[in-house]
Design a protein around this motif. Structure first.
Motif, PDB file in Angstrom:
ATOM      1  N   ARG A 113       8.050   3.623   4.618  1.00 48.81           N
ATOM      2  CA  ARG A 113       6.917   2.793   4.955  1.00 48.81           C
ATOM      3  C   ARG A 113       5.994   2.799   3.873  1.00 48.81           C
ATOM      4  NH1 ARG A 113       9.809   1.517   8.875  1.00 48.81           N
ATOM      5  NH2 ARG A 113       9.322   1.798  10.883  1.00 48.81           N
ATOM      6  N   LEU A 114       5.667   1.759   3.216  1.00 48.36           N
ATOM      7  CA  LEU A 114       5.051   1.786   1.910  1.00 48.36           C
ATOM      8  C   LEU A 114       3.608   1.055   2.168  1.00 48.36           C
ATOM      9  CD1 LEU A 114       7.575   1.036  -0.761  1.00 48.36           C
ATOM     10  CD2 LEU A 114       6.938   3.306   0.040  1.00 48.36           C
ATOM     11  N   GLY A 115       2.566   1.811   1.657  1.00 48.58           N
ATOM     12  CA  GLY A 115       1.229   1.004   1.627  1.00 48.58           C
ATOM     13  C   GLY A 115       1.160   0.408   0.183  1.00 48.58           C
ATOM     14  N   ASN A 116      -0.087   0.739  -0.594  1.00 47.44           N
ATOM     15  CA  ASN A 116      -0.307   0.135  -1.811  1.00 47.44           C
ATOM     16  C   ASN A 116      -1.544   0.750  -2.372  1.00 47.44           C
ATOM     17  OD1 ASN A 116      -2.760  -1.663  -1.096  1.00 47.44           O
ATOM     18  ND2 ASN A 116      -1.198  -2.624   0.391  1.00 47.44           N
ATOM     19  N   ILE A 117      -1.678   0.727  -3.655  1.00 45.77           N
ATOM     20  CA  ILE A 117      -3.027   1.538  -4.078  1.00 45.77           C
ATOM     21  C   ILE A 117      -4.218   0.532  -4.347  1.00 45.77           C
ATOM     22  CG2 ILE A 117      -3.724   2.486  -6.348  1.00 45.77           C
ATOM     23  CD1 ILE A 117      -1.865   4.371  -4.881  1.00 45.77           C
ATOM     24  N   ASN A 118      -5.319   1.246  -4.142  1.00 46.49           N
ATOM     25  CA  ASN A 118      -6.373   0.140  -4.096  1.00 46.49           C
ATOM     26  C   ASN A 118      -6.944  -0.217  -5.722  1.00 46.49           C
ATOM     27  OD1 ASN A 118      -9.014  -1.092  -4.016  1.00 46.49           O
ATOM     28  ND2 ASN A 118      -9.757   0.236  -2.546  1.00 46.49           N
ATOM     29  N   ASP A 119      -6.720  -1.233  -6.136  1.00 44.26           N
ATOM     30  CA  ASP A 119      -7.017  -1.496  -7.417  1.00 44.26           C
ATOM     31  C   ASP A 119      -8.424  -1.301  -7.863  1.00 44.26           C
ATOM     32  OD1 ASP A 119      -4.399  -2.363  -7.328  1.00 44.26           O
ATOM     33  OD2 ASP A 119      -4.744  -4.418  -7.819  1.00 44.26           O
ATOM     34  N   ASN A 120      -9.230  -1.442  -7.039  1.00 45.87           N
ATOM     35  CA  ASN A 120     -10.769  -1.621  -7.220  1.00 45.87           C
ATOM     36  C   ASN A 120     -11.142   0.024  -7.550  1.00 45.87           C
ATOM     37  OD1 ASN A 120     -11.076  -4.206  -6.901  1.00 45.87           O
ATOM     38  ND2 ASN A 120     -11.317  -3.963  -4.713  1.00 45.87           N
ATOM     39  N   GLN A 121     -10.402   0.938  -7.019  1.00 43.41           N
ATOM     40  CA  GLN A 121     -10.843   2.294  -7.076  1.00 43.41           C
ATOM     41  C   GLN A 121      -9.811   3.140  -8.009  1.00 43.41           C
ATOM     42  OE1 GLN A 121     -13.424   3.670  -5.246  1.00 43.41           O
ATOM     43  NE2 GLN A 121     -13.793   1.728  -4.556  1.00 43.41           N
ATOM     44  N   ASP A 159      -1.996   5.770   6.001  1.00 46.17           N
ATOM     45  CA  ASP A 159      -2.571   6.447   7.279  1.00 46.17           C
ATOM     46  C   ASP A 159      -2.293   5.424   8.416  1.00 46.17           C
ATOM     47  OD1 ASP A 159      -3.151   8.755   5.979  1.00 46.17           O
ATOM     48  OD2 ASP A 159      -5.386   8.310   5.942  1.00 46.17           O
ATOM     49  N   MET A 160      -2.593   4.400   8.133  1.00 46.15           N
ATOM     50  CA  MET A 160      -2.287   3.456   9.314  1.00 46.15           C
ATOM     51  C   MET A 160      -0.951   3.206   9.756  1.00 46.15           C
ATOM     52  SD  MET A 160      -2.822  -0.730   9.409  1.00 46.15           S
ATOM     53  CE  MET A 160      -1.403  -0.931   8.210  1.00 46.15           C
ATOM     54  N   ASP A 186      -6.270  13.336   9.739  1.00 40.10           N
ATOM     55  CA  ASP A 186      -6.280  11.956  10.188  1.00 40.10           C
ATOM     56  C   ASP A 186      -5.609  11.694  11.243  1.00 40.10           C
ATOM     57  OD1 ASP A 186      -8.589  11.518   8.387  1.00 40.10           O
ATOM     58  OD2 ASP A 186      -7.298  10.749   6.874  1.00 40.10           O
ATOM     59  N   PHE A 187      -4.499  12.398  11.532  1.00 39.39           N
ATOM     60  CA  PHE A 187      -3.373  11.932  12.445  1.00 39.39           C
ATOM     61  C   PHE A 187      -3.632  12.599  13.787  1.00 39.39           C
ATOM     62  CE2 PHE A 187      -2.549  16.368  11.348  1.00 39.39           C
ATOM     63  CZ  PHE A 187      -2.633  17.257  12.586  1.00 39.39           C
ATOM     64  N   VAL A 188      -4.980  13.296  14.032  1.00 42.69           N
ATOM     65  CA  VAL A 188      -5.190  13.705  15.373  1.00 42.69           C
ATOM     66  C   VAL A 188      -5.226  12.882  16.445  1.00 42.69           C
ATOM     67  CG1 VAL A 188      -7.299  14.842  16.676  1.00 42.69           C
ATOM     68  CG2 VAL A 188      -6.221  15.865  14.262  1.00 42.69           C
ATOM     69  N   PRO A 189      -6.098  11.478  16.303  1.00 43.70           N
ATOM     70  CA  PRO A 189      -6.074  10.626  17.618  1.00 43.70           C
ATOM     71  C   PRO A 189      -4.703  10.197  17.954  1.00 43.70           C
ATOM     72  CG  PRO A 189      -7.692  10.129  15.830  1.00 43.70           C
ATOM     73  CD  PRO A 189      -6.750  11.187  15.127  1.00 43.70           C
ATOM     74  N   ALA A 190      -3.817  10.061  16.790  1.00 43.51           N
ATOM     75  CA  ALA A 190      -2.307   9.645  17.035  1.00 43.51           C
ATOM     76  C   ALA A 190      -1.589  10.765  17.855  1.00 43.51           C
ATOM     77  CB  ALA A 190      -1.607   9.245  15.916  1.00 43.51           C
ATOM     78  N   ALA A 191      -1.714  12.019  17.521  1.00 41.17           N
ATOM     79  CA  ALA A 191      -0.958  12.914  17.898  1.00 41.17           C
ATOM     80  C   ALA A 191      -1.557  13.370  19.340  1.00 41.17           C
ATOM     81  CB  ALA A 191      -1.391  14.322  17.349  1.00 41.17           C
ATOM     82  N   LYS A 192      -2.572  13.120  19.835  1.00 44.28           N
ATOM     83  CA  LYS A 192      -3.202  13.302  21.159  1.00 44.28           C
ATOM     84  C   LYS A 192      -2.817  12.219  22.083  1.00 44.28           C
ATOM     85  CE  LYS A 192      -7.619  14.100  21.572  1.00 44.28           C
ATOM     86  NZ  LYS A 192      -9.314  13.882  21.326  1.00 44.28           N
TER      87      LYS A 192
END
Length: 232
Positions: A113-121, A159-160, A186-192
């Motif tokens: 499951r691949l995201g990407n790197i924010n070029d601007n940062q 994370d999404m 950051d996983f807490v809402p999904a875990a709950k």
């Protein structure tokens, strides 16, 4: 004829999904077991996940391993120390990461499951230690070296994707148990939400310290015991 049921030897059959925060795993694995080539690290990751299926009270069956990370970025970036432009595509880190992700594709029941790197940062920053020395006056900016710098990369979408998969696995009742290898809160809402759906949610922080209040949002913490170094 004895039809009595021996509860002491009975194990529940459990379908288990293992979710791996890739950036976290790579950093912890390097600290715990040292640097490895891409093929060896991918095999180590798979074997480490398999250790989670060993349990004294449950028959755990692997549904799938979900690995979350970002592919390497191939942009050019200015180096403030050498005052030259660096082609990240030619870097050892770029080559290693591409090979690592390619090796993971060959592992059984493992989904990327691949995201990407924010070029601007994307930019070089002083390390925390270098920043302290600069502020204290023990380091002159003209004397700074590449050891005092680190490439800052901000991930997008990882994370999404973890949250979406936790929700999907839970609502569709595809598994009984989710094991998340991560140290992030950051996983807490999904875990709950998963626990409300009856999912047994276990966290593996790989021996790293987690916030005390996270304990109330999970069903347990387990880091497999690795007595010997993984054989490759």
């Amino acid at each position: 004829m004895n039809n009595s049921f021996d509860k002491t030897n009975y194990k529940h059959n459990i379908s288990t999904a293992i979710l791996v925060d890739g950036g976290f795993y790579r950093k912890r694995a390097k600290n715990l077991w040292g640097e490895l080539d891409p093929k060896a690290r991918s095999k180590e990751l798979y074997h480490y996940c398999m250790l989670h299926l060993r349990d004294n009270y449950e028959n755990r069956y692997l549904y799938r391993i979900f690995y979350y990370d970002c592919p390497p970025i191939d942009k050019n970036i200015y180096n403030p120390i050498t005052k030259k432009t660096i082609k990240l595509k030619d870097s050892e880190a770029y080559i290693w990461m591409n090979s690592f992700l390619s090796e993971l594709k060959h592992q059984r029941k493992l989904a990327l499951r691949l995201g990407n790197i924010n070029d601007n940062q994307l930019a070089y920053h002083f390390t925390a230690d270098a920043t302290k020395r600069l502020l204290s006056g023990s380091l002159n900016i003209d004397d700074a070296s590449m050891h005092d710098m680190e490439l800052h990369m901000e991930q997008k979408g990882v994370d999404m994707r973890i949250g979406v998969d936790i929700a999907s696995l839970s609502f569709k009742k595809q598994v009984n148990q989710i094991i998340l290898i991560s140290g992030d809160s950051d996983f807490v809402p999904a875990a709950k939400q998963a626990r409300r759906e009856g999912i047994d949610f276990i966290l593996d922080p790989m021996r790293s310290t987690i916030r005390p209040d996270l304990y109330e949002h999970i069903d347990g913490i387990r880091t497999p015991s690795v007595k010997n170094r993984f054989a490759h």
